[in-house]
Design a protein around this motif. Sequence first.
Motif, PDB file in Angstrom:
ATOM      1  N   SER A   2       1.268  -1.128   0.316  1.00  0.00           N
ATOM      2  CA  SER A   2       0.153   0.019   0.104  1.00  0.00           C
ATOM      3  C   SER A   2       1.324   1.298   0.169  1.00  0.00           C
ATOM      4  O   SER A   2       1.563   1.363   0.369  1.00  0.00           O
ATOM      5  N   HIS A 217     -11.854   7.510   1.274  1.00  0.00           N
ATOM      6  CA  HIS A 217     -11.335   5.939   1.129  1.00  0.00           C
ATOM      7  C   HIS A 217     -11.086   5.813   0.380  1.00  0.00           C
ATOM      8  O   HIS A 217     -10.801   5.185  -0.738  1.00  0.00           O
ATOM      9  N   ARG A 220      -7.929   6.156  -1.190  1.00  0.00           N
ATOM     10  CA  ARG A 220      -7.476   5.148  -0.163  1.00  0.00           C
ATOM     11  C   ARG A 220      -7.269   4.506  -1.252  1.00  0.00           C
ATOM     12  O   ARG A 220      -6.299   3.040  -2.312  1.00  0.00           O
TER      13      ARG A 220
END
Length: 233
Positions: A2, A217, A220
Amino acid sequence: MSGVLEVLALHAADAQRAEEGGADRIHLIGSLDGMAPEPALVEKVRDATSIQIRVMLRLRDGFGTDGGEVVRLRGLAASYADAGADGIVMGFLNGHGDIDAEVLGALLDEGDWPWTCDRAVDSALDTNRAWRALLNLPRLDQVQTAGSARDLEHGLDDLLARCRADPRVAEKVVASGKLQTEHVPWLVRAGVRSFHIASAARPLGSWKAYVDPDLVHSWRTLIDSEVRHHARP
């Protein structure tokens, strides 16, 4: 795998919502003009979130400072650490338009906190010289940059070229300055793994609104998807 997603926050509610949306880190400022917050605000944000907090260290507009201000800046940095901050965001230029290594060195003499250089590097007279100076400073682990004193729309090509030419730069870059979703794949392919969003984390980009967890989000998800895709053999 990530990436790192950093969200600009003004208060504890912003921090809570950023964490809910999946942010890794908060860049905390005390006002919309990007000034240093009061240590009491850092304490409130620390109580409200478990993710990393980096706090803006700046007492005047622009990237200049002077010797008389350094004492105040050092005191604030110590207060932020005591209040639970994980690091500092700062960046200063001297009268010649170069990274002010003397001021930064004086601030780094005390404490052991890591720090992010803000977009001072984009406003330096010679950005190549500025990057060389930054890479020699202790405890620097991130640099907010758009590759231009304007924004990523204008600086993306230069930033991509710099990252491709030097992996050390790509590792430290936090892509910042009106980041758009279409910039992310290009930046990831150039080795960038850290991204900063400000108004993009708020409904309609309005500073009258709190950070929106759903918007965070979505960033993300995009960042992690691009990083994982790039990492595939």
